[in-house]
Design an enzyme around this catalytic site. Sequence first.
Site, PDB file in Angstrom:
ATOM      1  N   SER A   1      28.553 -69.591 -44.721  1.00 45.84           N
ATOM      2  CA  SER A   1      28.841 -71.007 -44.419  1.00 45.84           C
ATOM      3  C   SER A   1      27.946 -71.477 -43.283  1.00 45.84           C
ATOM      4  CB  SER A   1      30.301 -71.150 -43.982  1.00 45.84           C
ATOM      5  OG  SER A   1      30.538 -72.454 -43.484  1.00 45.84           O
TER       6      SER A   1
ATOM      7  N   TYR B   1      37.018 -68.109 -38.727  1.00 49.01           N
ATOM      8  CA  TYR B   1      36.295 -68.385 -39.986  1.00 49.01           C
ATOM      9  C   TYR B   1      34.789 -68.275 -39.739  1.00 49.01           C
ATOM     10  CZ  TYR B   1      34.623 -70.989 -44.101  1.00 49.01           C
ATOM     11  OH  TYR B   1      33.953 -71.387 -45.255  1.00 49.01           O
TER      12      TYR B   1
HETATM   13  P1  NAD Z   1      38.258 -72.899 -53.122  1.00 53.56           P
HETATM   14  O1  NAD Z   1      39.495 -72.806 -52.318  1.00 53.56           O
HETATM   15  O2  NAD Z   1      38.214 -73.839 -54.279  1.00 53.56           O
HETATM   16  O3  NAD Z   1      37.829 -71.452 -53.675  1.00 53.56           O
HETATM   17  C1  NAD Z   1      38.192 -70.236 -53.080  1.00 53.56           C
HETATM   18  C2  NAD Z   1      38.695 -69.312 -54.183  1.00 53.56           C
HETATM   19  O4  NAD Z   1      38.909 -68.014 -53.631  1.00 53.56           O
HETATM   20  C3  NAD Z   1      40.021 -69.776 -54.801  1.00 53.56           C
HETATM   21  O5  NAD Z   1      39.907 -69.833 -56.210  1.00 53.56           O
HETATM   22  C4  NAD Z   1      41.004 -68.704 -54.342  1.00 53.56           C
HETATM   23  O6  NAD Z   1      42.065 -68.474 -55.261  1.00 53.56           O
HETATM   24  C5  NAD Z   1      40.083 -67.504 -54.218  1.00 53.56           C
HETATM   25  N1  NAD Z   1      40.645 -66.437 -53.385  1.00 53.56           N
HETATM   26  C6  NAD Z   1      41.313 -66.556 -52.206  1.00 53.56           C
HETATM   27  N2  NAD Z   1      41.701 -65.340 -51.776  1.00 53.56           N
HETATM   28  C7  NAD Z   1      41.268 -64.441 -52.690  1.00 53.56           C
HETATM   29  C8  NAD Z   1      41.367 -63.034 -52.801  1.00 53.56           C
HETATM   30  N3  NAD Z   1      41.993 -62.307 -51.868  1.00 53.56           N
HETATM   31  N4  NAD Z   1      40.818 -62.424 -53.877  1.00 53.56           N
HETATM   32  C9  NAD Z   1      40.189 -63.155 -54.834  1.00 53.56           C
HETATM   33  N5  NAD Z   1      40.056 -64.497 -54.785  1.00 53.56           N
HETATM   34  C10 NAD Z   1      40.596 -65.129 -53.723  1.00 53.56           C
HETATM   35  O7  NAD Z   1      37.112 -73.270 -52.080  1.00 53.56           O
HETATM   36  P2  NAD Z   1      35.542 -73.400 -52.220  1.00 53.56           P
HETATM   37  O8  NAD Z   1      35.152 -74.513 -51.339  1.00 53.56           O
HETATM   38  O9  NAD Z   1      35.104 -73.387 -53.623  1.00 53.56           O
HETATM   39  O10 NAD Z   1      35.085 -72.062 -51.486  1.00 53.56           O
HETATM   40  C11 NAD Z   1      34.296 -71.060 -52.059  1.00 53.56           C
HETATM   41  C12 NAD Z   1      33.574 -70.297 -50.977  1.00 53.56           C
HETATM   42  O11 NAD Z   1      32.662 -71.170 -50.317  1.00 53.56           O
HETATM   43  C13 NAD Z   1      34.494 -69.746 -49.874  1.00 53.56           C
HETATM   44  O12 NAD Z   1      34.021 -68.475 -49.464  1.00 53.56           O
HETATM   45  C14 NAD Z   1      34.312 -70.751 -48.755  1.00 53.56           C
HETATM   46  O13 NAD Z   1      34.590 -70.192 -47.496  1.00 53.56           O
HETATM   47  C15 NAD Z   1      32.843 -71.089 -48.918  1.00 53.56           C
HETATM   48  N6  NAD Z   1      32.412 -72.343 -48.317  1.00 53.56           N
HETATM   49  C16 NAD Z   1      32.954 -73.525 -48.710  1.00 53.56           C
HETATM   50  C17 NAD Z   1      32.504 -74.694 -48.106  1.00 53.56           C
HETATM   51  C18 NAD Z   1      33.064 -76.047 -48.483  1.00 53.56           C
HETATM   52  O14 NAD Z   1      32.790 -77.009 -47.753  1.00 53.56           O
HETATM   53  N7  NAD Z   1      33.777 -76.189 -49.561  1.00 53.56           N
HETATM   54  C19 NAD Z   1      31.522 -74.642 -47.114  1.00 53.56           C
HETATM   55  C20 NAD Z   1      30.992 -73.413 -46.751  1.00 53.56           C
HETATM   56  C21 NAD Z   1      31.442 -72.267 -47.354  1.00 53.56           C
END
Ligand code: NAD
Length: 249
Positions: free
Chosen positions: A140, A155
Amino acid sequence: MLLKDKVAVITGGAGLNGLGFATARLMAAQGARVVVLDLAGAEPAAAAAQLGAGHLGWVADVTDKASCDAAAAAVLQAYGRIDVLVNNAGITQPAKTLDITGADYDRILDVSLRGTLYMSQAVLPAMQQQKSGSIVCISSVSAQRGGGILGGPHYSAAKAGVLGLARAMAREFGPDGIRINCITPGLIGTDIIKGKLTEEKKAEIAETIPLARLGRADDIGGACVFLASDLSLYCTGITLDVNGGMLIH
Ligand code: NAD
């Protein structure tokens, strides 16, 4: 087709608005056979069904080593190889340093950091045998700029840990023909930010971004396709910023 007949495993890929599912969709469109892994409540089989025939969705908890190993074994049983792993599962929590409990720390670091280690450990032996593979780790911008948008310092630490882990693995497994890279997304409109930012706040943030908008899940999915495919054959240990210019360094 950039990923014709490649077998791609995506953790946390079942949320239909998430980065993982967008990546699954774009990889499937490029000819990959996709395996979506996620927690039971996220219904990975239903998500995989939306990708069309020839894709699979299974329950796997990335914080549980046995669950990761079982998932990798099942992929090998089904398809005989693993070409791509996207370590995408992650959770966040808006918290200030002094409020972070031990349980908060464990929860946040376990999914992003321990999960990236366990799932990579699960697929690396097969990739070593194949003498090829691409692992993409979703970090991130929070790791680079010290948070400040949504997630707390734990985080940021988890995601900075992912950068270090991925770079060290890239060095270790390069000689086996395995590439390991990171993506650092900026603020992307997925469920992870749902209810945490008002429309007004989002517009305010967009004004500070050179490309003048929040990211879309496909923006990250496209970067994952690039790092998974042979277009990036000479890239390993890199950090690909996909943030609209939010952080230029
Ligand atoms: P999201 O919440 O839609 O996706 C996260 C997924 O991880 C969910 O489907 C959840 O069920 C799954 N998950 C949680 N715990 C788990 C576990 N123990 N085992 C397996 N799966 C698990 O959010 P997103 O925005 O799509 O995030 C995806 C990735 O991108 C994450 O790592 C997040 O930290 C990162 N990220 C997101 C953003 C943003 O702005 N959306 C920015 C930077 C990084």
